[in-house]
Design a protein around this motif. Structure first.
Motif, PDB file in Angstrom:
ATOM      1  N   LEU A 148     -70.257 -46.990  -7.269  1.00 11.55           N
ATOM      2  CA  LEU A 148     -69.721 -48.205  -6.650  1.00 11.55           C
ATOM      3  C   LEU A 148     -70.803 -48.942  -5.860  1.00 11.55           C
ATOM      4  O   LEU A 148     -70.936 -50.159  -5.964  1.00 11.55           O
ATOM      5  N   LEU A 149     -71.581 -48.191  -5.099  1.00 15.45           N
ATOM      6  CA  LEU A 149     -72.664 -48.800  -4.327  1.00 15.45           C
ATOM      7  C   LEU A 149     -73.710 -49.423  -5.243  1.00 15.45           C
ATOM      8  O   LEU A 149     -74.132 -50.568  -5.034  1.00 15.45           O
ATOM      9  N   ALA A 150     -74.127 -48.705  -6.288  1.00 18.33           N
ATOM     10  CA  ALA A 150     -75.146 -49.217  -7.210  1.00 18.33           C
ATOM     11  C   ALA A 150     -74.669 -50.490  -7.907  1.00 18.33           C
ATOM     12  O   ALA A 150     -75.412 -51.468  -7.994  1.00 18.33           O
ATOM     13  N   VAL A 151     -73.434 -50.483  -8.383  1.00 21.71           N
ATOM     14  CA  VAL A 151     -72.899 -51.666  -9.064  1.00 21.71           C
ATOM     15  C   VAL A 151     -72.772 -52.831  -8.086  1.00 21.71           C
ATOM     16  O   VAL A 151     -73.111 -53.974  -8.409  1.00 21.71           O
ATOM     17  N   SER A 152     -72.301 -52.540  -6.868  1.00 24.42           N
ATOM     18  CA  SER A 152     -72.147 -53.604  -5.865  1.00 24.42           C
ATOM     19  C   SER A 152     -73.487 -54.249  -5.513  1.00 24.42           C
ATOM     20  O   SER A 152     -73.577 -55.478  -5.403  1.00 24.42           O
ATOM     21  N   VAL A 153     -74.503 -53.427  -5.340  1.00 24.66           N
ATOM     22  CA  VAL A 153     -75.839 -53.964  -5.054  1.00 24.66           C
ATOM     23  C   VAL A 153     -76.321 -54.794  -6.241  1.00 24.66           C
ATOM     24  O   VAL A 153     -76.850 -55.897  -6.077  1.00 24.66           O
ATOM     25  N   GLY A 154     -76.120 -54.270  -7.454  1.00 24.20           N
ATOM     26  CA  GLY A 154     -76.531 -55.012  -8.652  1.00 24.20           C
ATOM     27  C   GLY A 154     -75.835 -56.349  -8.780  1.00 24.20           C
ATOM     28  O   GLY A 154     -76.464 -57.372  -9.074  1.00 24.20           O
ATOM     29  N   VAL A 155     -74.520 -56.355  -8.553  1.00 23.75           N
ATOM     30  CA  VAL A 155     -73.747 -57.604  -8.647  1.00 23.75           C
ATOM     31  C   VAL A 155     -74.216 -58.606  -7.594  1.00 23.75           C
ATOM     32  O   VAL A 155     -74.377 -59.801  -7.885  1.00 23.75           O
ATOM     33  N   THR A 156     -74.466 -58.134  -6.389  1.00 29.19           N
ATOM     34  CA  THR A 156     -74.932 -59.028  -5.322  1.00 29.19           C
ATOM     35  C   THR A 156     -76.291 -59.631  -5.666  1.00 29.19           C
ATOM     36  O   THR A 156     -76.489 -60.851  -5.543  1.00 29.19           O
ATOM     37  N   ILE A 157     -77.215 -58.796  -6.105  1.00 24.96           N
ATOM     38  CA  ILE A 157     -78.536 -59.308  -6.485  1.00 24.96           C
ATOM     39  C   ILE A 157     -78.406 -60.250  -7.684  1.00 24.96           C
ATOM     40  O   ILE A 157     -79.059 -61.296  -7.727  1.00 24.96           O
ATOM     41  N   GLY A 158     -77.555 -59.900  -8.626  1.00 22.98           N
ATOM     42  CA  GLY A 158     -77.345 -60.762  -9.792  1.00 22.98           C
ATOM     43  C   GLY A 158     -76.817 -62.132  -9.407  1.00 22.98           C
ATOM     44  O   GLY A 158     -77.259 -63.153  -9.944  1.00 22.98           O
ATOM     45  N   ALA A 159     -75.880 -62.171  -8.473  1.00 23.94           N
ATOM     46  CA  ALA A 159     -75.346 -63.462  -8.012  1.00 23.94           C
ATOM     47  C   ALA A 159     -76.448 -64.289  -7.341  1.00 23.94           C
ATOM     48  O   ALA A 159     -76.515 -65.512  -7.526  1.00 23.94           O
ATOM     49  N   LEU A 160     -77.309 -63.624  -6.583  1.00 27.80           N
ATOM     50  CA  LEU A 160     -78.436 -64.336  -5.962  1.00 27.80           C
ATOM     51  C   LEU A 160     -79.413 -64.844  -7.018  1.00 27.80           C
ATOM     52  O   LEU A 160     -79.898 -65.980  -6.920  1.00 27.80           O
ATOM     53  N   VAL A 161     -79.683 -64.028  -8.022  1.00 29.71           N
ATOM     54  CA  VAL A 161     -80.592 -64.441  -9.099  1.00 29.71           C
ATOM     55  C   VAL A 161     -80.009 -65.640  -9.846  1.00 29.71           C
ATOM     56  O   VAL A 161     -80.728 -66.596 -10.153  1.00 29.71           O
ATOM     57  N   ALA A 162     -78.715 -65.603 -10.125  1.00 33.27           N
ATOM     58  CA  ALA A 162     -78.078 -66.711 -10.844  1.00 33.27           C
ATOM     59  C   ALA A 162     -78.067 -67.989 -10.013  1.00 33.27           C
ATOM     60  O   ALA A 162     -77.971 -69.086 -10.555  1.00 33.27           O
ATOM     61  N   SER A 163     -78.182 -67.846  -8.703  1.00 33.35           N
ATOM     62  CA  SER A 163     -78.196 -69.005  -7.800  1.00 33.35           C
ATOM     63  C   SER A 163     -79.614 -69.366  -7.359  1.00 33.35           C
ATOM     64  O   SER A 163     -79.792 -70.139  -6.411  1.00 33.35           O
ATOM     65  N   LEU A 164     -80.614 -68.824  -8.036  1.00 30.54           N
ATOM     66  CA  LEU A 164     -82.001 -68.994  -7.615  1.00 30.54           C
ATOM     67  C   LEU A 164     -82.415 -70.458  -7.477  1.00 30.54           C
ATOM     68  O   LEU A 164     -83.075 -70.825  -6.509  1.00 30.54           O
ATOM     69  N   ASP A 165     -82.015 -71.308  -8.419  1.00 28.82           N
ATOM     70  CA  ASP A 165     -82.380 -72.727  -8.331  1.00 28.82           C
ATOM     71  C   ASP A 165     -81.846 -73.341  -7.039  1.00 28.82           C
ATOM     72  O   ASP A 165     -82.545 -74.097  -6.364  1.00 28.82           O
ATOM     73  N   ASP A 166     -80.600 -73.009  -6.695  1.00 30.42           N
ATOM     74  CA  ASP A 166     -80.003 -73.548  -5.460  1.00 30.42           C
ATOM     75  C   ASP A 166     -80.700 -72.996  -4.225  1.00 30.42           C
ATOM     76  O   ASP A 166     -80.928 -73.720  -3.254  1.00 30.42           O
ATOM     77  N   ILE A 167     -81.039 -71.712  -4.248  1.00 31.86           N
ATOM     78  CA  ILE A 167     -81.717 -71.099  -3.108  1.00 31.86           C
ATOM     79  C   ILE A 167     -83.099 -71.714  -2.913  1.00 31.86           C
ATOM     80  O   ILE A 167     -83.484 -72.065  -1.797  1.00 31.86           O
ATOM     81  N   LEU A 168     -83.847 -71.873  -4.001  1.00 29.91           N
ATOM     82  CA  LEU A 168     -85.183 -72.468  -3.901  1.00 29.91           C
ATOM     83  C   LEU A 168     -85.114 -73.915  -3.423  1.00 29.91           C
ATOM     84  O   LEU A 168     -86.007 -74.385  -2.721  1.00 29.91           O
ATOM     85  N   ALA A 169     -84.040 -74.624  -3.797  1.00 30.12           N
ATOM     86  CA  ALA A 169     -83.884 -76.021  -3.371  1.00 30.12           C
ATOM     87  C   ALA A 169     -83.763 -76.125  -1.851  1.00 30.12           C
ATOM     88  O   ALA A 169     -84.156 -77.141  -1.264  1.00 30.12           O
ATOM     89  N   LEU A 170     -83.265 -75.094  -1.206  1.00 31.46           N
ATOM     90  CA  LEU A 170     -83.148 -75.103   0.252  1.00 31.46           C
ATOM     91  C   LEU A 170     -84.506 -75.167   0.939  1.00 31.46           C
ATOM     92  O   LEU A 170     -84.608 -75.609   2.080  1.00 31.46           O
ATOM     93  N   PHE A 171     -85.537 -74.717   0.245  1.00 33.47           N
ATOM     94  CA  PHE A 171     -86.869 -74.647   0.842  1.00 33.47           C
ATOM     95  C   PHE A 171     -87.793 -75.775   0.376  1.00 33.47           C
ATOM     96  O   PHE A 171     -88.951 -75.807   0.767  1.00 33.47           O
ATOM     97  N   ARG A 172     -87.287 -76.680  -0.435  1.00 31.58           N
ATOM     98  CA  ARG A 172     -88.099 -77.826  -0.855  1.00 31.58           C
ATOM     99  C   ARG A 172     -88.100 -78.875   0.243  1.00 31.58           C
ATOM    100  O   ARG A 172     -87.119 -79.043   0.961  1.00 31.58           O
ATOM    101  N   PRO A 173     -89.197 -79.622   0.335  1.00 32.55           N
ATOM    102  CA  PRO A 173     -89.255 -80.677   1.361  1.00 32.55           C
ATOM    103  C   PRO A 173     -88.171 -81.727   1.126  1.00 32.55           C
ATOM    104  O   PRO A 173     -87.830 -82.049  -0.012  1.00 32.55           O
ATOM    105  N   VAL A 174     -87.648 -82.247   2.204  1.00 34.79           N
ATOM    106  CA  VAL A 174     -86.641 -83.300   2.141  1.00 34.79           C
ATOM    107  C   VAL A 174     -87.364 -84.619   1.911  1.00 34.79           C
ATOM    108  O   VAL A 174     -88.359 -84.914   2.575  1.00 34.79           O
ATOM    109  N   LYS A 175     -86.863 -85.418   0.997  1.00 29.76           N
ATOM    110  CA  LYS A 175     -87.462 -86.734   0.743  1.00 29.76           C
ATOM    111  C   LYS A 175     -86.893 -87.723   1.747  1.00 29.76           C
ATOM    112  O   LYS A 175     -85.686 -87.881   1.868  1.00 29.76           O
TER     113      LYS A 175
END
Length: 186
Positions: A148-175
């Protein structure tokens, strides 16, 4: 080692699930994905739409296979995932080499142009799929809490990976608006 496989199932499975859901979230999402495949110019234009549907079907198959409690079936899911990720990485590399910077519609909604982060993400996911396949049949007893712990960690990391474009956009300079635009507001 089987805990690694359980975590990899969660990670790779949720990434592919979010990809499928994002691409099928509506007619416009699927149309945007088909257009992004066309814009990448890595397959002949005559097979763009069938190729896009094949990708969605293969990604769906990965989700189903990784969810099955049979080791050999999960290994097949990991193998298909690794193959898809290798193809995606090669396609992005070819598109970038040709100067194509169209948005990556990997998860349906992103408008982030293709780039190195997409290649790195796919390469790491491919390595994770390979590690999952390699460790899936390792001998050993599994504790339900550990799984359960291994799957939960995997799912959490997977959700972050799938949201990578959105996460990286948070750190781009504001125009900021240009001086002319700011004056016109007064």
């Amino acid at each position: 080692m089987e805990y690694v496989a359980a975590g990899a199932r969660g990670l790779v499975g949720v990434v592919f699930l979010m990809s499928v859901v994002g691409k099928l979230a509506g007619r416009s999402a699927l149309g945007a994905f088909v257009s992004s495949v066309r814009d990448m110019q890595v397959v002949p234009q005559s097979i763009v739409q069938p190729m896009a549907w094949t990708v969605v079907g293969a990604e769906s198959l990965v989700c189903v296979l990784l969810a099955m409690p049979v080791t050999e079936v999960a290994v097949a899911g990991f193998a298909i995932a690794a193959g898809l990720l290798a193809a995606f990485t090669a396609g992005i590399a070819l598109a970038l080499r040709r100067g194509v910077r169209s948005p990556c519609r990997c998860f349906g909604r992103s408008t982030t142009p293709l780039g190195m982060p997409h290649m790195v993400r796919n390469a790491v996911l491919g390595a994770t799929a390979c590690a999952g396949a390699w460790t899936a049949s390792a001998p050993g007893g599994l504790e339900p809490g550990g799984v359960l712990l291994a799957v939960s960690v995997g799912v959490t990391i997977g959700a972050l990976v799938a949201s990578l474009d959105d996460i990286l956009a948070l750190f781009r300079p504001v125009k900021h608006p240009t001086v002319g635009t700011a004056r016109s507001l007064h």
